[in-house]
Write a protein that holds these residues in place. Structure first.
Motif, PDB file in Angstrom:
ATOM      1  N   GLU A 183      -4.620   7.994   9.598  1.00 19.31           N
ATOM      2  CA  GLU A 183      -4.197   8.418   8.257  1.00 19.31           C
ATOM      3  C   GLU A 183      -2.676   8.363   8.174  1.00 19.31           C
ATOM      4  O   GLU A 183      -1.979   8.708   9.140  1.00 19.31           O
ATOM      5  CB  GLU A 183      -4.616   9.877   8.012  1.00 19.31           C
ATOM      6  CG  GLU A 183      -6.101  10.117   7.996  1.00 19.31           C
ATOM      7  CD  GLU A 183      -6.730   9.726   6.670  1.00 19.31           C
ATOM      8  OE1 GLU A 183      -6.045   9.791   5.637  1.00 19.31           O
ATOM      9  OE2 GLU A 183      -7.905   9.333   6.690  1.00 19.31           O
ATOM     10  N   SER A 184      -2.184   8.035   6.978  1.00 16.93           N
ATOM     11  CA  SER A 184      -0.732   7.943   6.803  1.00 16.93           C
ATOM     12  C   SER A 184      -0.036   9.264   7.165  1.00 16.93           C
ATOM     13  O   SER A 184       1.027   9.261   7.788  1.00 16.93           O
ATOM     14  CB  SER A 184      -0.398   7.551   5.363  1.00 16.93           C
ATOM     15  OG  SER A 184      -1.060   8.387   4.440  1.00 16.93           O
ATOM     16  N   LYS A 207      -9.391  -8.576   7.419  1.00 13.54           N
ATOM     17  CA  LYS A 207      -8.745  -7.702   8.402  1.00 13.54           C
ATOM     18  C   LYS A 207      -8.915  -8.276   9.806  1.00 13.54           C
ATOM     19  O   LYS A 207      -9.997  -8.785  10.133  1.00 13.54           O
ATOM     20  CB  LYS A 207      -9.376  -6.306   8.344  1.00 13.54           C
ATOM     21  CG  LYS A 207      -9.107  -5.549   7.054  1.00 13.54           C
ATOM     22  CD  LYS A 207      -9.795  -4.192   7.081  1.00 13.54           C
ATOM     23  CE  LYS A 207      -9.675  -3.473   5.771  1.00 13.54           C
ATOM     24  NZ  LYS A 207     -10.525  -2.292   5.672  1.00 13.54           N
ATOM     25  N   CYS A 259       0.844  -1.209   0.000  1.00 11.13           N
ATOM     26  CA  CYS A 259       0.000   0.000   0.000  1.00 11.13           C
ATOM     27  C   CYS A 259       0.881   1.262   0.000  1.00 11.13           C
ATOM     28  O   CYS A 259       1.749   1.420   0.865  1.00 11.13           O
ATOM     29  CB  CYS A 259      -0.889  -0.014   1.237  1.00 11.13           C
ATOM     30  SG  CYS A 259      -1.628   1.584   1.599  1.00 11.13           S
TER      31      CYS A 259
HETATM   32  N1  GSH Z   1      -6.239   8.311   3.457  1.00 11.36           N
HETATM   33  C1  GSH Z   1      -5.739   7.034   3.922  1.00 11.36           C
HETATM   34  C2  GSH Z   1      -5.899   6.021   2.804  1.00 11.36           C
HETATM   35  C3  GSH Z   1      -5.470   4.631   3.191  1.00 11.36           C
HETATM   36  C4  GSH Z   1      -6.010   3.578   2.221  1.00 11.36           C
HETATM   37  O1  GSH Z   1      -6.901   3.844   1.392  1.00 11.36           O
HETATM   38  N2  GSH Z   1      -5.471   2.354   2.332  1.00 11.36           N
HETATM   39  C5  GSH Z   1      -5.967   1.258   1.536  1.00 11.36           C
HETATM   40  C6  GSH Z   1      -4.838   0.326   1.109  1.00 11.36           C
HETATM   41  S1  GSH Z   1      -3.712   1.092  -0.015  1.00 11.36           S
HETATM   42  C7  GSH Z   1      -6.902   0.406   2.357  1.00 11.36           C
HETATM   43  O2  GSH Z   1      -6.749   0.279   3.562  1.00 11.36           O
HETATM   44  N3  GSH Z   1      -7.866  -0.235   1.692  1.00 11.36           N
HETATM   45  C8  GSH Z   1      -8.757  -1.160   2.349  1.00 11.36           C
HETATM   46  C9  GSH Z   1     -10.069  -0.551   2.700  1.00 11.36           C
HETATM   47  O3  GSH Z   1     -10.379   0.580   2.277  1.00 11.36           O
HETATM   48  O4  GSH Z   1     -10.837  -1.240   3.389  1.00 11.36           O
HETATM   49  C10 GSH Z   1      -4.292   7.218   4.400  1.00 11.36           C
HETATM   50  O5  GSH Z   1      -3.644   8.192   4.014  1.00 11.36           O
HETATM   51  O6  GSH Z   1      -3.830   6.408   5.209  1.00 11.36           O
END
Ligand code: GSH
Length: 226
Positions: free
Chosen positions: A64-65, A38, A11
């Motif tokens: 958030e990241s 998960k 990711c």
């Molecule tokens: N805005 C979030 C986005 C994180 C994100 O979308 N991660 C994806 C993986 S790349 C995820 O967890 N997808 C699984 C889901 O939405 O359930 C960040 O910056 O952490």
């Protein structure tokens, strides 16, 4: 309690969080998540339960990241590195934020369509790549005159964006390799061909299971964090 980081190896958001944590030598207990299944420890936190997701020593949640990256900055006393990653000048901070925001809010939209063009039949892979290339061109132009997006030193903008450019480059490696974006290719290569990236940030882990022993991240590499 040691901070806990829920992560997913590939990711791009998780990559930028792990990269910042490792660069600043912030130790966390790393839990690799299977996104199709998960763990309850993550879903029970509520909300979308995306990764990366961190809980600090007090159990405070960072969903958030970017929150995680800024948390890492606060944990370290490496003043020079902090000044490079998140400069004290408000003008430079605004630049870092603008680059990241363009990446997250606009480029990512077209990147997803380019990656999975078959899921978005309104356009072709070629169309989506062209839309994504607006940002690619800007980055390349910027990097024609600088090693990093803000100048000679790596900032949070570089760390936040390179994992997405990595994804872009992987959609059609031949095309990217033969493209005109030489400065961007060089910049990306500096990140992804470094052992710090291949051996630490991208090290493969089995999915975390409830009850297993902590896996401490960053994995110590002799000489890497001096
Ligand atoms: N805005 C979030 C986005 C994180 C994100 O979308 N991660 C994806 C993986 S790349 C995820 O967890 N997808 C699984 C889901 O939405 O359930 C960040 O910056 O952490």
């Amino acid at each position: 309690m040691m901070p806990i980081l829920y992560s997913f190896r590939r990711c791009p958001y998780a990559i930028r969080a792990r990269y910042t944590l490792a660069l600043l030598d912030c130790v966390v207990s790393l839990r690799e998540v299977d996104l199709k299944s998960k763990p309850m420890a993550l879903t029970s936190l509520g909300g979308r339960a995306t990764v990366p997701q961190m809980l600090d020593e007090q159990g405070k949640r960072y969903p958030e990241s970017l929150d995680i990256m800024f948390w890492a900055l606060k944990q370290t006393d490496k003043k020079e590195l902090i000044e490079s990653l998140w400069p004290s000048s408000s003008v430079k901070q605004a630049k870092v934020s603008t680059w990241i925001s363009y990446n997250d809010n606009r480029f990512k939209h077209w990147l997803d369509r380019y990656k999975y063009a078959d899921r978005y039949p309104d356009g072709t892979e070629f169309d989506y790549r062209q839309r994504a290339e607006v940002f690619i061109k800007r980055l390349n132009k910027r990097l024609n005159q600088r090693k990093y997006l803000l100048g000679d030193d790596m900032s949070l903008a570089d760390i936040a964006i390179f994992p997405f450019i990595r994804q872009f480059s992987n959609v059609n490696k031949d095309w990217f390799e033969n493209s005109e974006y030489d400065s961007l290719k060089l910049w990306l290569d500096c990140f992804v061909s470094d052992e710090f990236f291949t051996e630490v940030i991208m090290k493969k882990l089995a999915s975390w299971q409830n009850g297993q022993l902590d896996i401490l991240f960053p994995f110590c590499q002799e000489g890497k964090f001096d």
